[in-house]
Design a protein around this motif. Sequence first.
Motif, short mmCIF file in Angstrom:
data_model
loop_
_atom_site.label_atom_id
_atom_site.label_comp_id
_atom_site.label_asym_id
_atom_site.label_seq_id
_atom_site.Cartn_x
_atom_site.Cartn_y
_atom_site.Cartn_z
N ARG A 97 0.83 -1.20 0.00
CA ARG A 97 0.00 0.00 0.00
C ARG A 97 0.87 1.26 0.00
NH1 ARG A 97 -5.28 0.50 0.62
NH2 ARG A 97 -6.15 2.55 1.15
N LEU A 98 2.01 1.20 0.68
CA LEU A 98 2.91 2.35 0.72
C LEU A 98 3.35 2.72 -0.69
CD1 LEU A 98 4.21 4.12 2.96
CD2 LEU A 98 6.25 2.72 2.70
N LEU A 101 0.54 4.83 -2.36
CA LEU A 101 0.10 6.10 -1.79
C LEU A 101 0.60 7.27 -2.63
CD1 LEU A 101 0.65 5.46 2.03
CD2 LEU A 101 -1.53 5.62 0.83
N TYR A 105 0.65 12.13 0.65
CA TYR A 105 0.70 11.45 1.94
C TYR A 105 2.04 11.67 2.61
CZ TYR A 105 0.98 7.70 5.37
OH TYR A 105 1.16 7.00 6.53
N GLU A 317 -6.20 5.61 3.93
CA GLU A 317 -5.65 6.64 3.06
C GLU A 317 -5.97 6.31 1.59
OE1 GLU A 317 -4.06 9.45 3.58
OE2 GLU A 317 -3.93 9.33 5.78
N VAL A 319 -5.47 5.84 -2.32
CA VAL A 319 -4.29 5.43 -3.10
C VAL A 319 -4.43 5.95 -4.52
CG1 VAL A 319 -3.90 3.39 -1.69
CG2 VAL A 319 -5.34 3.22 -3.73
#
Length: 544
Positions: A97-98, A101, A105, A317, A319
């Motif tokens: 997921r990082l 992003l 973010y 958050e 994406v």
Amino acid sequence: MRNIVWQILRKNSLLLFILILAIIASIAISVTPPLILQYIVDSLVSGSFSTYPLLIAGIVYFALNAGSGLVDALKETLITVFGQKITHGLRSAMCHRLDDLPAAYFVGHEAGAVTSLFVNDVDTLENLFDSGVVSMIADAFTIFSILAVVFHLSPGLGILLCICLPLLFLLTRYFQKRMLQAQRDNRIAVSRTNELIPETVHNIRTIHTCQQEHYLRQRYGRTIRASFNAMERSNFCDSIYSPIIITSCTVIICLMMTLSVSSPSLQELFGMTVGSVVALIAYVRRIFSPLESIGMEIQNIQSAVAGIGRLKDFFAEPVQERNGTMEPVPASVPLVIDDAAFGYGREKNIFRHISLTVNAGEMVTITGRTGAGKSTLFKLILGLYRPREGQIRIFGCDPCQLPPPLRRQIFGYVEQQFHAISGTIADQISLKDQRVTPEAIEKALRLVGLWDTCCALPQGLATPFRPELFSRGQSQLLSIARAVVLNPQILLFDEITANLDSLTESQVLHALQAAARDRTVLSISHRLYEASGERMIVMNGRES
């Protein structure tokens, strides 16, 4: 986040099934020995017994007590492994997921806070499974099983326990709330301390030059004291909870013995024989043991709950799209900026009314005062942010909607500093992109004049990268090679000649001119403009 946890549970369903069996076996072994002890004591008191059944009962009693340690060890091992599986799967999902992003973010979250999320908060989640909720569920079922047996042996003692346990539960809830708040305060303090560390390292020279060490000491002192005070409150609650449970255990045993001999009616209600007294005393101690463990597990559970809240926020958050929906049109103008404006977050606009058209093969230099938004404009061109007003088109497409694999074939971006990755010299050029061939790496290194230097290293391009292998100027040349290795159509140079000596700057400028040949180039560099003599655009921070 809930879906991710369910996927991990389904993936480890066999391990979960074995863990449940181990918990059931642990509960059975915990409940059975006092019943065997009651049978042995009552048989001995009655005087009518045979040796063989008592011998068998004794052997089973000792075997169960000895086996309880092995079963508990198996249960704790499975709980630990299960917790590690959960956290490993969760960290993997967070890493994926990082990568999805958006850049916004990372602008809105300090590096220390993100690091704390991956390390501290996920570690507390592992503690939740190791010595938290799973153990707590096992202890709760143990309590219910013991209560069922106690009601069968002595309804009076069962009623007495049912009166006391809710009071102890309310006491547990009180400590739980106090410790939850303390854990939250500690997490906030730790996160603030983590944020201070990279800030201090980044500005260490300025701090020493301005003699502001005392200011940093005060900031660190406040966050560390806040963390210490929060942990003191948590440890105080944890330290007094266990003694309260042990004292309650002793009081209930004394009250049971007193009431059972105070009157015939109460004696009938408690219905105790010598053997049942021995068994019930053992059960009372056993029922308070898991309750005491629950008190010790509260700290881990509440610490994990505080971390879970931040993990939920992370997975909530938005994406960026991984598969862009637009394809560039080669015949279109490479870059068109139409009345663009931008500012970070809720801050005011950094610039407004920026309009610019760059034709194929053209070299444009962007200049302006510090803070006018030159580097920020590059980030909009790369599709890392969307403009608040106006629009940007790359070959007729919105850069934010370009497919990520295609972006490196369109853009080559050279920053002010070279950012290395873990790997070999070749990896610094390819970024471990499978599309980059050894021939393309060689061509890029020859273009910037580093081919012979890299080949002279002990393992050539397979040499593990270390910063000391290259000078500052050579590191910038690696940046240029990285930018051009996939033959992009547009090159962006962000003040890459800053802080270079004259000889190194000449080498870098020569490499830039070679890389810019037959490409569309935007640069933030007066020196490159002087060398090329192409068009220059001035940004004043508001209108251009």
